[in-house]
Design an enzyme around this catalytic site. Sequence first.
Site, mmCIF file in Angstrom:
data_model
loop_
_atom_site.group_PDB
_atom_site.id
_atom_site.type_symbol
_atom_site.label_atom_id
_atom_site.label_comp_id
_atom_site.label_asym_id
_atom_site.label_seq_id
_atom_site.Cartn_x
_atom_site.Cartn_y
_atom_site.Cartn_z
ATOM 1 N N GLY A 28 -13.449 -4.301 0.572
ATOM 2 C CA GLY A 28 -14.916 -3.987 0.948
ATOM 3 C C GLY A 28 -15.304 -2.801 -0.026
ATOM 4 N N GLY A 82 -8.925 -9.079 -0.004
ATOM 5 C CA GLY A 82 -7.433 -9.344 0.216
ATOM 6 C C GLY A 82 -7.275 -10.780 0.091
ATOM 7 N N ARG A 111 0.929 -1.381 -0.083
ATOM 8 C CA ARG A 111 -0.175 0.005 0.033
ATOM 9 C C ARG A 111 1.073 1.276 -0.008
ATOM 10 N NH1 ARG A 111 -4.940 -1.931 4.081
ATOM 11 N NH2 ARG A 111 -6.028 -3.127 2.554
ATOM 12 N N LYS A 138 -19.201 -16.799 3.167
ATOM 13 C CA LYS A 138 -20.451 -16.703 3.181
ATOM 14 C C LYS A 138 -21.335 -16.123 1.954
ATOM 15 C CE LYS A 138 -20.094 -16.292 8.125
ATOM 16 N NZ LYS A 138 -20.413 -15.666 9.454
#
Length: 388
Positions: free
Chosen positions: A370, A347, A35, A196
């Site tokens: 996200g 990720g 990053r 999920k």
Amino acid sequence: MAKSIKDLNLKGKRVFIRVDFNVPVKGGVVKDDTRIVEAMKTINYAKGQGAKVILASHLGRPKGEKNPDYSLAPVAQYVSEKFFPVLFVSDCIGETVADAVAEMKDGEVALLENLRFYKGEEKNDPEFVKALAANADVYINDAFGTCHRKHASTYGMAELIADKAAGFLVEKEIQYFSQLVKNPARPFGAIVGGAKVSDKIGVIKSLLELADNIFVGGAMAYTFLKYQGFTVGTSLVEDDQLNVVEEILAVAKKKQVKIFLPLDHVVAAEFNGAPVACDGQNIADGFMGLDIGPKTAELYIHELNRCKTILWNGPMGVFENPSFAEGTFSIARALGAAEGIVVVGGGDSVAAVNQAGVANMIDHISTGGGASLEFIEFGSLPGIDILG
């Protein structure tokens, strides 16, 4: 479309750049600088334009308390040693910052202390926003991974400061994700994995509007297979999401979106147990699915090779364990060799393309898991919209 940093005059200005330096730090040592490296193009540009560059970021989750375990001091030291001198400022608001900035010369760089040492950051508190903005003439957002949050440093400041723009990293993310949601080359294939269904409902529903093919992997596949009447043994299943699966499959049929599910599996009697090949879609009692099998990988790769645009979010199995990594890595290698435009977000998927050694062959690796999902779901993000 957000303005670019190139559209603004930076010379002699106090340029506040919201970066994403939320990097792994252990024992005061930076363990992964991806990053930091990604932010360098924007920082170097501002330096070169003669700006007084003020960098700000969060690190971890200190919950609004000053906690030395989450200090950005090691990051400042790392940047100073690897790239250029950085002044570390032991606070992010107040006199300490004002005094440090007043002493800065054009082209110099300072890094403020962790923004989340104050509760006002995540609450977008107006007083905290004002205190941050007091030391800035220009606002640049180059932290894509936080653009889905209406925080003080990602949203509130941009409301207050007239001269504002996207940094080069955010610009690149906007370019790729806008193309995905507005005008993808077709066929468009989306690979969706992870544990999920409930975590990905929004993005799957959006992909039903955008994609031609959806390839399901990871534990979420077992909820789909259970709905279709296959036995799934002790695999992770969300019984409360079976009605959602029904809805997804009905919409896919109506919109002629093809949903691919695993044809075979790699299973084990327990989470870290010995791998057993399972040749069909049914999983026997006492076994849990932990990776896609070779037939599934072959089918997925064959179909993906026909796609002109590919999005990947979520692994095919428990790839942290080498016994259950081949499905994920085979997909990663195939995407590295694919001729279409490939975008990887999230990720685990990013880790997989790095570990498979194909990261430099992927068109775009997103820095925001996200944020990338929400961009696909909503078509933009608050932290980008506010840039005007």
